[in-house]
Write an enzyme that holds these catalytic residues in place. Structure first.
Site, mmCIF file in Angstrom:
data_model
loop_
_atom_site.group_PDB
_atom_site.id
_atom_site.type_symbol
_atom_site.label_atom_id
_atom_site.label_comp_id
_atom_site.label_asym_id
_atom_site.label_seq_id
_atom_site.Cartn_x
_atom_site.Cartn_y
_atom_site.Cartn_z
ATOM 1 N N PHE A 191 3.122 -8.402 -8.868
ATOM 2 C CA PHE A 191 4.314 -9.114 -8.421
ATOM 3 C C PHE A 191 4.837 -9.974 -9.571
ATOM 4 O O PHE A 191 4.076 -10.360 -10.471
ATOM 5 C CB PHE A 191 3.989 -10.017 -7.215
ATOM 6 C CG PHE A 191 4.012 -9.296 -5.887
ATOM 7 C CD1 PHE A 191 4.962 -9.601 -4.933
ATOM 8 C CD2 PHE A 191 3.070 -8.313 -5.592
ATOM 9 C CE1 PHE A 191 4.983 -8.948 -3.708
ATOM 10 C CE2 PHE A 191 3.082 -7.655 -4.375
ATOM 11 C CZ PHE A 191 4.043 -7.976 -3.437
ATOM 12 N N PHE A 250 -3.402 -0.604 7.108
ATOM 13 C CA PHE A 250 -4.095 -1.878 6.908
ATOM 14 C C PHE A 250 -5.251 -1.728 5.906
ATOM 15 O O PHE A 250 -5.188 -0.906 5.003
ATOM 16 C CB PHE A 250 -4.540 -2.470 8.242
ATOM 17 C CG PHE A 250 -3.403 -2.764 9.180
ATOM 18 C CD1 PHE A 250 -2.304 -3.498 8.745
ATOM 19 C CD2 PHE A 250 -3.398 -2.308 10.493
ATOM 20 C CE1 PHE A 250 -1.242 -3.770 9.587
ATOM 21 C CE2 PHE A 250 -2.341 -2.574 11.342
ATOM 22 C CZ PHE A 250 -1.259 -3.308 10.891
ATOM 23 N N TRP A 266 6.596 -0.581 -8.166
ATOM 24 C CA TRP A 266 7.823 -1.069 -7.514
ATOM 25 C C TRP A 266 8.957 -1.100 -8.535
ATOM 26 O O TRP A 266 10.042 -0.603 -8.275
ATOM 27 C CB TRP A 266 7.587 -2.464 -6.932
ATOM 28 C CG TRP A 266 8.718 -2.939 -6.057
ATOM 29 C CD1 TRP A 266 8.760 -2.909 -4.697
ATOM 30 C CD2 TRP A 266 9.971 -3.504 -6.473
ATOM 31 N NE1 TRP A 266 9.953 -3.406 -4.238
ATOM 32 C CE2 TRP A 266 10.726 -3.777 -5.303
ATOM 33 C CE3 TRP A 266 10.549 -3.793 -7.716
ATOM 34 C CZ2 TRP A 266 12.005 -4.334 -5.354
ATOM 35 C CZ3 TRP A 266 11.832 -4.343 -7.761
ATOM 36 C CH2 TRP A 266 12.543 -4.619 -6.588
ATOM 37 N N ARG A 302 2.671 8.220 7.065
ATOM 38 C CA ARG A 302 3.053 8.076 8.471
ATOM 39 C C ARG A 302 4.548 7.772 8.602
ATOM 40 O O ARG A 302 5.163 7.269 7.673
ATOM 41 C CB ARG A 302 2.260 6.929 9.126
ATOM 42 C CG ARG A 302 0.770 7.194 9.243
ATOM 43 C CD ARG A 302 0.041 5.987 9.770
ATOM 44 N NE ARG A 302 0.135 4.858 8.839
ATOM 45 C CZ ARG A 302 -0.149 3.604 9.166
ATOM 46 N NH1 ARG A 302 -0.529 3.302 10.385
ATOM 47 N NH2 ARG A 302 -0.050 2.645 8.266
ATOM 48 N N THR A 306 3.893 1.522 -1.092
ATOM 49 C CA THR A 306 4.559 1.586 -2.390
ATOM 50 C C THR A 306 3.636 2.203 -3.437
ATOM 51 O O THR A 306 4.050 3.060 -4.234
ATOM 52 C CB THR A 306 5.004 0.183 -2.831
ATOM 53 O OG1 THR A 306 5.851 -0.377 -1.815
ATOM 54 C CG2 THR A 306 5.748 0.220 -4.150
ATOM 55 N N LYS A 358 0.826 -1.212 0.000
ATOM 56 C CA LYS A 358 0.000 0.000 0.000
ATOM 57 C C LYS A 358 0.861 1.264 0.000
ATOM 58 O O LYS A 358 0.581 2.212 -0.733
ATOM 59 C CB LYS A 358 -0.930 -0.032 1.224
ATOM 60 C CG LYS A 358 -1.924 1.107 1.272
ATOM 61 C CD LYS A 358 -2.985 0.889 2.330
ATOM 62 C CE LYS A 358 -2.453 0.962 3.734
ATOM 63 N NZ LYS A 358 -1.978 -0.310 4.283
ATOM 64 N N LYS A 367 8.437 -6.205 9.703
ATOM 65 C CA LYS A 367 8.499 -5.526 8.404
ATOM 66 C C LYS A 367 9.921 -5.295 7.904
ATOM 67 O O LYS A 367 10.216 -5.496 6.733
ATOM 68 C CB LYS A 367 7.766 -4.180 8.482
ATOM 69 C CG LYS A 367 6.248 -4.295 8.495
ATOM 70 C CD LYS A 367 5.627 -2.926 8.372
ATOM 71 C CE LYS A 367 4.112 -3.012 8.232
ATOM 72 N NZ LYS A 367 3.490 -1.692 8.052
ATOM 73 N N ALA A 416 -3.036 1.323 13.038
ATOM 74 C CA ALA A 416 -4.425 1.308 12.567
ATOM 75 C C ALA A 416 -5.242 0.182 13.179
ATOM 76 O O ALA A 416 -6.468 0.222 13.143
ATOM 77 C CB ALA A 416 -4.466 1.193 11.043
#
Length: 562
Positions: free
Chosen positions: A387, A307, A415, A100, A79, A77, A111, A279
């Site tokens: 992807f 999220f 990406w 954020r 990205t 998200k 992460k 979140a």
């Protein structure tokens, strides 16, 4: 997008990007010399006086980026948020990304970093993911200063008659540290304080963070701090920061952190990265002051909420939008074929193989999030974050589903290609903004009874059958009404992995009930937190934390931050 053998990692891409000096980014926004303060060569704090100078300038259009329920497969998200901002800039639009700040807890835990990925990152990513400009340290210090003031008040006679058994303010640290969930303080005899049970929240789950992110200016920040309920007295009446008289000191600790942070993306699109509430526990949005400032500095503001649409987006639309008078123009719903296959029952270690049946089964999760955004009356576009493992048949299946439902959809490759990979998405977002009717409205009125407000969230947003309340939660609802807190918005603390409060129920569960076990009044922030399931305000580290891959080379460069 997954990293192929011949591709660089996010960190390698970030380290090889030639950044512009922050002066150039500030000047591109039309900022005056005294309106920005450099923190090194590539970061700056922005003066709150910008809001006064640009007060009559029309607000830029806000585009909210959300997603399906996250999975360990990843959605990207952030990205997509960065990539969309870069794409709008390529189309000649004056755009800003508003995001954020990452928490050290998830960064060191699962992460490994949270600044976007590939050629759609905010930079310098290593600094943003670590100490950045010190905002979270300031928020942590203010949080713990308040805890110290409370215990000092007890030690010196307890003039407010605080019941030590009913102190609700916890200490905080911005790390995942399960050993601190429940502690005892004040041991060692009369000179060391009053013994009592205590605990720690992770900083990004604290009310101090929520207050920081929802304040509109320094005056509002001080007023919100004063309203924070820290304990109850012997008569079971609330005791606030204002009763302790320390709101001025806390505001002083936060005054520099409260200035938004200016950085840039890989393609030098300006980005304001400021604040970072979770979140699944708090409201999951960057600071109001940064978003409002971005609206004055650009024509388009691309922001994200944590999220899925059941958490961050719902809270953005019910809490942040209502408070800050922000009317989003469109929503981007990020989905990946990998995650949809997991929602369709496929195991994570099998996701590299084609599975049309699992993908089709998982589409129910995407459809529910679309229905949620439609319920708010907002135009939207679905962004398929591509992807390398996605097959042509799987992509066609997902696009055909969207076409059949009449959902605007864009295959997004930000990406790998940066802004260029988001041009189609940007054009479709601009199209729905300009051509579709925006009927944005909240799903509940704040004046409705507390049970009705959360029932509307659960039924409309989660698809739940009903909401049940524990005996404690029912008693708290009555107490909140007596204190006059029943007119506040609701902030549901719930697992991010499921539409329900059970993280194992993926996809689109049916006939489930949400159980509210307890409420936490966040009066300074301006909402009531409903605790559901087993969501905790202090996470723990996994068996193999991301920190094990992190290091620094002989030249002082970060290693292993993603």
């Amino acid at each position: 997008m997954a990293v192929m053998a011949n591709q660089m990692t996010d960190l390698e891409i970030a380290q090889q990007t030639k950044l512009k000096r922050i002066r150039d980014i500030a000047e591109s926004l039309g900022l005056q010399e005294d309106e920005w303060e450099p923190y090194g060569h590539y970061k700056a704090k922005l003066s709150l006086n910008i809001m006064n100078r640009l007060s009559t300038k029309p607000d830029g259009k806000v585009i909210l980026v959300t997603s399906i329920n996250p999975t360990p497969a990843g959605e990207g998200k952030s990205t997509v948020t960065v990539g969309l901002g870069q794409a709008l800039q390529r189309l000649g639009k004056k755009a800003i990304v508003a995001m954020r700040e990452p928490s050290l807890g998830p960064t060191m835990g699962i992460k490994g970093g949270a600044t976007g990925g590939g050629y759609s990152q905010v930079l310098p990513m290593d600094e943003i993911n670590l100490h950045f400009t010190g905002d979270f340290h300031a928020i942590t210090t203010a949080n713990n200063a308040l805890a110290a003031f409370i215990d000092n008040h007890l030690h010196h006679g307890n003039g407010l008659r605080i019941d030590p058994r009913r102190i609700v303010w916890k200490r905080a640290v911005d790390l995942n540290d399960r050993a601190l969930r429940h502690v005892v303080v004040g041991l060692g005899g009369p000179a060391q304080g009053v013994p009592r049970e205590d605990g720690f929240d992770i900083t990004v789950a604290s009310e101090m963070m929520a207050v920081f992110c929802l304040a509109t200016d320094l005056h509002d920040l001080k007023q919100r701090l004063a309203r924070i309920v820290v304990a109850y007295n012997m008569d079971k009446q609330p005791v606030t920061v204002g009763d302790l008289g320390v709101e001025g000191a806390l505001t002083l600790l936060l005054k520099d952190a409260f200035k938004p942070n200016l950085v840039q993306t890989v393609e030098h699109t300006p980005a304001l990265v400021h604040g970072g509430p979770f979140a699944n526990i708090a409201h999951g949005c960057n600071s109001v002051i940064a978003t409002k400032m971005a609206q004055k500095l650009a024509d388009y503001v691309v922001t994200e909420a944590g999220f899925g649409a059941d958490l961050g987006a719902e809270k953005f639309l019910h809490i942040k939008s209502r408070l800050a008078h922000i009317r989003p123009e469109a929503v981007v719903i990020v989905a990946t074929i990998r995650a949809l296959k997991m929602h369709g029952g496929m195991a994570k270690d099998e996701l590299h193989t084609e599975n049309i049946a699992a993908l089709q089964a998982g589409l129910a999760n995407l459809q529910k999030h679309v229905e949620t955004i439609q319920a708010f009356g907002l135009p939207f576009v679905i962004a398929i974050n591509r992807f390398v493992t996605d097959t042509d048949r799987e992509i066609k299946t997902l696009i055909d589903f969207c076409d059949m439902q009449g959902y605007p959809v864009s295959l997004t490759e930000v990406w790998e290609k940066g802004g260029e990979g988001g041009i189609d998405l940007a054009e479709k977002v601009l199209h729905v903004i300009e051509n579709e009717t925006n009927h944005f409205a909240p799903l509940y009125d704040v004046n409705e009874p507390i049970p009705e407000k959360i029932r509307k969230i659960a039924r409309i947003v989660y698809g739940a059958k009903d909401v049940e309340f524990s005996a404690k939660a029912q008693q708290q609802i009555k107490q909140f009404a007596e204190f006059g807190w029943d007119k506040l918005p609701i902030c549901v603390a719930k697992t991010q992995y499921s539409l329900s409060d059970d993280p194992a129920k993926l996809g689109r569960p049916k006939d489930f009930t949400i159980t509210v076990r307890e409420w936490k009044p966040a009066i300074g922030a301006g909402f009531l937190v409903a605790l559901t399931g087993d969501v905790m305000t202090m996470p723990g580290l996994p068996k193999q934390p991301a920190a094990l891959r992190m290091d620094v080379d002989e030249n002082g460069n970060a290693v292993g931050l993603f």
